[in-house]
Design an enzyme around this catalytic site. Structure first.
Site, PDB file in Angstrom:
ATOM      1  N   SER A 147       0.792  -1.236   0.000  1.00  0.00           N
ATOM      2  CA  SER A 147       0.000   0.000   0.000  1.00  0.00           C
ATOM      3  C   SER A 147       0.824   1.284   0.000  1.00  0.00           C
ATOM      4  O   SER A 147       0.287   2.338  -0.302  1.00  0.00           O
ATOM      5  CB  SER A 147      -0.974   0.018   1.180  1.00  0.00           C
ATOM      6  OG  SER A 147      -0.298   0.260   2.385  1.00  0.00           O
ATOM      7  N   LYS A 151       0.603   4.577   6.577  1.00  0.00           N
ATOM      8  CA  LYS A 151      -0.106   5.460   5.647  1.00  0.00           C
ATOM      9  C   LYS A 151       0.529   6.850   5.666  1.00  0.00           C
ATOM     10  O   LYS A 151       1.316   7.179   6.528  1.00  0.00           O
ATOM     11  CB  LYS A 151      -1.584   5.595   6.039  1.00  0.00           C
ATOM     12  CG  LYS A 151      -2.347   4.298   6.089  1.00  0.00           C
ATOM     13  CD  LYS A 151      -2.468   3.643   4.744  1.00  0.00           C
ATOM     14  CE  LYS A 151      -3.083   2.257   4.857  1.00  0.00           C
ATOM     15  NZ  LYS A 151      -2.811   1.445   3.709  1.00  0.00           N
TER      16      LYS A 151
END
Length: 189
Positions: A50, A89
């Site tokens: 990710s 993230k």
């Protein structure tokens, strides 16, 4: 006691003191390491794609636990949709911000915002296929809400799926990649 026996006893005592000192030094260093990595730093391993290309699966990172959240910082969060898991993230939106993505352009409070960390092969492949890399959305963040997204937008499980996260869900800020050695770095925007 003869001189030779005294010398041998002194030598044995010297070795005994040496090993005792080494043991004490080891215990002190282990205690310091434990305190530092329990309360101030975190040693993390990237799992999954990710955050590609910024981080690859298996990269090892050092993160600080006490920090002021700032836009574009790479953070470790408690996964809101998976018990006991953590995600890595990028912090995109801060409390009070209006975050919008329209046709692969990010707007923060109505202003176009550069995303140099997205200049990668994954984004280019989507663009060539006529697909937007970041789906369109618009959100107004409330007090204590943060918007996080992965750098590999078309595979990232992030705020676009699970919504904004609270400050309490943000565990640490990544400050150093130390593995692989050829990729040691500390500047993630």
């Amino acid at each position: 006691m003869t001189y030779k026996k005294k010398q041998q006893a002194a030598e044995e005592e010297s070795w005994s003191k040496f090993f005792r000192d080494i043991l004490v030094m080891f215990l002190v260093l282990a205690s310091i390491y434990y305190v530092i990595f329990s309360f101030f730093l975190a040693n993390e391993v990237v799992s999954g794609p990710s955050m590609q290309p910024t981080f690859e699966d298996g990269d090892r990172l050092i993160a600080v636990r006490h920090f002021t959240p700032k836009r574009n910082a790479v953070v470790i969060i408690k996964a809101p949709n998976q018990s006991g898991a953590m995600y890595i993230k990028r912090l995109i939106g801060l409390p009070g911000d209006t975050v919008q993505s329209k046709n692969d352009v990010l707007y923060i409070n109505g202003k176009k915002t550069a995303q140099p960390y997205l200049n990668n092969k994954y984004q280019k492949a989507d663009h060539l296929a006529g697909v937007t890399y970041t789906n369109n959305f618009k959100i107004k963040l409330k007090e204590n809400q943060y918007w996080v997204m992965g750098d590999h937008r078309d595979v990232s499980n992030d705020s676009r799926r699970f919504g904004a996260v609270s400050r309490g869900a943000i565990l640490s800020k990544v400050v150093l990649r130390y593995w692989p050695v050829t990729q040691i770095s500390s500047n993630f925007y």
